[in-house]
Write an enzyme that holds these catalytic residues in place. Structure first.
Site, PDB file in Angstrom:
ATOM      1  N   GLU A 168      -2.817   4.976   8.759  1.00 44.07           N
ATOM      2  CA  GLU A 168      -3.903   5.940   8.603  1.00 44.07           C
ATOM      3  C   GLU A 168      -5.170   5.121   8.356  1.00 44.07           C
ATOM      4  O   GLU A 168      -5.181   4.266   7.470  1.00 44.07           O
ATOM      5  CB  GLU A 168      -3.623   6.865   7.410  1.00 44.07           C
ATOM      6  CG  GLU A 168      -4.727   7.882   7.270  1.00 44.07           C
ATOM      7  CD  GLU A 168      -4.574   8.814   6.072  1.00 44.07           C
ATOM      8  OE1 GLU A 168      -3.546   8.752   5.377  1.00 44.07           O
ATOM      9  OE2 GLU A 168      -5.519   9.600   5.852  1.00 44.07           O
ATOM     10  N   ARG A 196       9.766   0.034   0.885  1.00 44.88           N
ATOM     11  CA  ARG A 196       8.451  -0.581   1.008  1.00 44.88           C
ATOM     12  C   ARG A 196       8.383  -1.851   0.183  1.00 44.88           C
ATOM     13  O   ARG A 196       9.161  -2.053  -0.741  1.00 44.88           O
ATOM     14  CB  ARG A 196       7.329   0.392   0.649  1.00 44.88           C
ATOM     15  CG  ARG A 196       7.367   0.976  -0.730  1.00 44.88           C
ATOM     16  CD  ARG A 196       6.486   2.210  -0.828  1.00 44.88           C
ATOM     17  NE  ARG A 196       5.084   1.915  -0.652  1.00 44.88           N
ATOM     18  CZ  ARG A 196       4.289   2.547   0.233  1.00 44.88           C
ATOM     19  NH1 ARG A 196       4.762   3.482   0.999  1.00 44.88           N
ATOM     20  NH2 ARG A 196       3.013   2.252   0.315  1.00 44.88           N
ATOM     21  N   LYS A 237      -3.454   1.966  -0.877  1.00 44.01           N
ATOM     22  CA  LYS A 237      -4.833   1.942  -0.409  1.00 44.01           C
ATOM     23  C   LYS A 237      -5.755   2.677  -1.372  1.00 44.01           C
ATOM     24  O   LYS A 237      -6.903   2.306  -1.533  1.00 44.01           O
ATOM     25  CB  LYS A 237      -4.908   2.543   0.995  1.00 44.01           C
ATOM     26  CG  LYS A 237      -4.462   1.539   2.047  1.00 44.01           C
ATOM     27  CD  LYS A 237      -4.611   2.103   3.438  1.00 44.01           C
ATOM     28  CE  LYS A 237      -3.477   3.033   3.771  1.00 44.01           C
ATOM     29  NZ  LYS A 237      -3.463   3.460   5.161  1.00 44.01           N
TER      30      LYS A 237
HETATM   31  P1  ATP Z   1      -0.560   3.192   1.002  1.00 41.82           P
HETATM   32  O1  ATP Z   1       0.370   3.908   0.078  1.00 41.82           O
HETATM   33  O2  ATP Z   1      -0.783   1.783   0.678  1.00 41.82           O
HETATM   34  O3  ATP Z   1      -1.827   3.951   1.232  1.00 41.82           O
HETATM   35  P2  ATP Z   1       0.524   4.288   3.372  1.00 41.82           P
HETATM   36  O4  ATP Z   1       1.969   4.333   3.609  1.00 41.82           O
HETATM   37  O5  ATP Z   1      -0.154   5.554   3.020  1.00 41.82           O
HETATM   38  O6  ATP Z   1       0.218   3.130   2.370  1.00 41.82           O
HETATM   39  P3  ATP Z   1      -0.182   4.091   6.105  1.00 41.82           P
HETATM   40  O7  ATP Z   1      -1.458   3.702   6.720  1.00 41.82           O
HETATM   41  O8  ATP Z   1       0.263   5.493   6.229  1.00 41.82           O
HETATM   42  O9  ATP Z   1      -0.253   3.679   4.588  1.00 41.82           O
HETATM   43  O10 ATP Z   1       0.977   3.097   6.565  1.00 41.82           O
HETATM   44  C1  ATP Z   1       1.192   2.647   7.870  1.00 41.82           C
HETATM   45  C2  ATP Z   1       2.602   2.135   7.956  1.00 41.82           C
HETATM   46  O11 ATP Z   1       2.795   1.048   7.056  1.00 41.82           O
HETATM   47  C3  ATP Z   1       3.607   3.204   7.587  1.00 41.82           C
HETATM   48  O12 ATP Z   1       4.660   3.183   8.513  1.00 41.82           O
HETATM   49  C4  ATP Z   1       4.054   2.812   6.210  1.00 41.82           C
HETATM   50  O13 ATP Z   1       5.346   3.232   5.984  1.00 41.82           O
HETATM   51  C5  ATP Z   1       3.913   1.289   6.243  1.00 41.82           C
HETATM   52  N1  ATP Z   1       3.684   0.763   4.892  1.00 41.82           N
HETATM   53  C6  ATP Z   1       2.703   1.099   4.036  1.00 41.82           C
HETATM   54  N2  ATP Z   1       2.843   0.452   2.860  1.00 41.82           N
HETATM   55  C7  ATP Z   1       3.945  -0.324   2.974  1.00 41.82           C
HETATM   56  C8  ATP Z   1       4.635  -1.231   2.107  1.00 41.82           C
HETATM   57  N3  ATP Z   1       4.197  -1.476   0.861  1.00 41.82           N
HETATM   58  N4  ATP Z   1       5.741  -1.852   2.575  1.00 41.82           N
HETATM   59  C9  ATP Z   1       6.174  -1.615   3.820  1.00 41.82           C
HETATM   60  N5  ATP Z   1       5.589  -0.782   4.689  1.00 41.82           N
HETATM   61  C10 ATP Z   1       4.477  -0.131   4.277  1.00 41.82           C
HETATM   62 MG    MG Z   2      -0.136   7.267   4.226  1.00 35.77          MG
END
Ligand code: ATP
Ligand code: MG
Length: 581
Positions: free
Chosen positions: A47, A272, A282
């Site tokens: 995102e 994760r 984020k």
């Molecule tokens: P955050 O919680 O940091 O905002 P998010 O999952 O909301 O992370 P996205 O932009 O939706 O962020 O993530 C893009 C991809 O990266 C998704 O497939 C998510 O599952 C993966 N991802 C995000 N954070 C991690 C992590 N700490 N370890 C492994 N994969 C991750």
């Molecule tokens: Mg997300």
């Protein structure tokens, strides 16, 4: 030594075969079974609401890595369904970071917003089949009706609207006839489901916000839950890999795909990445930036890829780290020392080694001829003879590290002190014969030393033993530079280990940045390019800052120190294992 080599106990992980993991096994088994017509198609779906962090790197390496390994493809898809938090700056940074890590999405750069029209049609289709309805409950009422983990929810009073009324209302939602938040489109599933995600979840909301791609074309936006699975389906994704928190959403994604009878990717969840002394969300990283705890998303203390890049991390080190941590189903926390270890291992082989004095103290060699300059030979990297040698100027006045001199040496201090000898790297053995002090403050101003001309490095008598070798930089030839030293951004291993989780900012390390502004570097580095990396002998690995190096001033970031806590830990574990056997 030989026995170690014989039992293979010293093999580095770099030489070991790539460890397999359950997702690789699933993909490989699917291929064997001929599933998906032999296709492997993954995607990385960020995102665009912040910069990518090291957790995303794990997901990038996994998705792009599997596609490459099995001759498939990996899309880059921006899941941009929430215009109020998203921005083009983030889109650009994400593309730069994925490329920097070493991956390529070809011409497959997609956006969920490209599918807004298609998603709208899907929604109409669900209304027509009686599977979605327009609801007038506001957010607070909806929460009340939803129930809890232990109690079932209640049906919305609007649940039984006729298909025609729903179609009419939904079209009018889109036409902008209703205020923000006044109505939603919801899936009609089961308010008594033990899985709260299945209790008539919202598919569309009214939201007047300009989207960074679609502008004001829409005043209703699909929820992430309604957009994500359908986007995967539209792109023909075979393996939709996501983190564990989406396991409970899988039945909902399956339900949408089944109701719409469209291509059904297989969702696979993994744990994760969490790292000690680090927050990886984020939302929290944005808070650090906005409240100016750090100097932007690419501050070298940030766990973002932009931050690691500026700090001096290599893409190879990060990819190697992602490979080593593996992929599992259970959440865990990885020691940040392991990431640092991966960087040292990489830079050890390829960073030229140079001399730099961070906290200088001047030394004058009383018996060295004034005006004489010797060009000494130095090895650029003993790990790689191909990197060659260079000349280092030596002269009567030079700098050494303040720490390498003690006027009153404690027991066990073998570096320079009055009357004692030390070797200068690549040069001579010197002896301290006097200390000049400021008559008023008593602060040490310079050291008076003599050198032994017979002890030049590489000469026949150079083997005379002294207990320590220190680094130095010739004063007349030195380049002045600023060096920034970093510590972890958070003092606690788990920054959220506080009575109130919201107080995590209290664990910020007040000493995470130290600026040393009068460092002296050997002249070899005078034209060092932004982003280039060096080992400063005895001090660590350093990278020329890419944001703040105007040609007149060199700024170095310490990427990592030389002391390797991870190797030590691994060795202790390894040794105790060996001792047991
Ligand atoms: P955050 O919680 O940091 O905002 P998010 O999952 O909301 O992370 P996205 O932009 O939706 O962020 O993530 C893009 C991809 O990266 C998704 O497939 C998510 O599952 C993966 N991802 C995000 N954070 C991690 C992590 N700490 N370890 C492994 N994969 C991750
Ligand atoms: Mg997300």
């Amino acid at each position: 030594m030989e026995s170690k080599a014989a039992d293979g106990g010293d093999k580095t992980a770099g030489n070991e075969a790539v460890p397999s993991h359950f997702i690789r096994n699933i993909v490989s088994e699917d291929l064997k079974q001929g599933k998906n017509g032999g296709r492997v198609h993954t995607r990385f779906p960020p995102e665009p609401n912040g910069y990518l962090h090291i957790g995303h790197a794990k997901s990038i390496c996994l998705n792009f890595g599997l596609a490459a390994e099995f001759g498939g493809m990996c899309n880059l898809r921006f899941d941009d369904t929430n215009p109020s938090k998203e921005d083009i700056e983030y889109v650009e940074s994400i593309k730069e970071d994925v490329r920097w890590l070493g991956f390529d999405w070809g011409d497959r750069e997609f956006y969920a917003s490209d599918y807004f029209a298609q998603l709208y049609d899907f929604a109409i289709q669900l209304i027509q089949s009686g599977k979605a309805f327009v609801c007038d409950l506001n957010a607070e009422q909806m929460r009340e009706y939803r129930g809890t983990l232990t109690e079932p929810g209640k049906n919305s009073p609007f649940r039984d609207r006729s298909i025609d009324e729903n179609l009419d209302l939904f079209r009018r939602m889109r036409a902008g006839e209703f205020p923000d938040g006044s109505r939603t489109l919801r899936a009609k599933i089961d308010m008594a489901s033990p899985n709260i995600n299945m209790r008539d979840p919202v598919m569309y909301r009214v939201l007047r916000a300009s989207h960074h791609r679609t502008g004001d074309a829409w005043c209703i936006y699909p929820t992430y839950d309604f957009a994500h699975g359908q986007s995967d389906s539209i792109e023909g994704i075979t393996h939709s890999i996501c983190t564990l928190e989406f396991e409970d959403h899988r039945p909902l994604y399956d339900w949408f795909l089944d109701q719409l009878s469209i291509h059904h990717p297989q969702q696979i969840e993994f744990a994760r990445l969490n790292i000690t002394h680090t927050v990886l969300s984020k939302r929290k990283l944005l808070q650090l930036v906005q409240q100016e705890y750090v100097d932007g998303w690419d501050d070298p203390r940030m766990p973002t890829l932009a931050g690691f890049r500026r700090r001096g991390y290599t893409p190879e080190a990060i990819r190697n780290f992602c490979e080593r941590i593996g992929v599992a189903k259970r959440n865990s926390v990885v020691d940040i020392a392991m990431l640092e270890h991966c960087l040292r291992e990489d830079l050890n082989k390829r960073a030229p080694r140079v001399m730099a004095v961070l906290r200088p103290i001047k030394v004058v060699l009383e018996n060295y001829p004034e005006g004489q300059i010797e060009e000494l030979d130095a090895v650029n990297n003993p790990e790689d003879p191909a990197m060659g040698t260079r000349k280092i100027p030596f002269s009567r006045v030079f700098y050494i590290e303040q720490d390498d001199f003690r006027e009153e040496p404690p027991k066990g201090f073998f570096r320079l002190s009055p009357g004692k000898e030390v070797r200068l790297r690549y040069a001579y053995i010197i002896k301290c014969v006097g200390v000049d002090k400021d008559p008023v403050t008593g602060a040490i101003q310079e050291l008076r030393c003599t050198y032994d001309p017979e002890t030049k490095s590489g000469s026949s008598r150079s083997g005379r033993k002294v207990k320590a070798t220190i680094h130095w930089v010739s004063a007349a030839h030195a380049v002045e530079a600023e060096v920034r030293l970093y510590e972890h951004l958070f003092t606690k291993e788990d920054p959220e280990d506080v009575p109130e989780r919201s107080d995590w900012l209290a664990n910020i390390n007040p000493n995470s940045l130290e600026r040393l502004t009068s460092c002296r570097i050997e002249p070899y580095l005078v034209d060092a390019k932004p982003g280039s990396r060096y080992q400063f002998e005895r001090l660590g690995y350093f990278c020329v800052d890419s944001e703040e190096s105007p040609p007149t001033k060199l700024v170095f970031n310490r990427s990592v120190s030389l002391r390797d806590m991870w190797a030590k830990k691994e060795k202790t574990v390894g040794d105790s294992r060996r001792n047991r056997s």
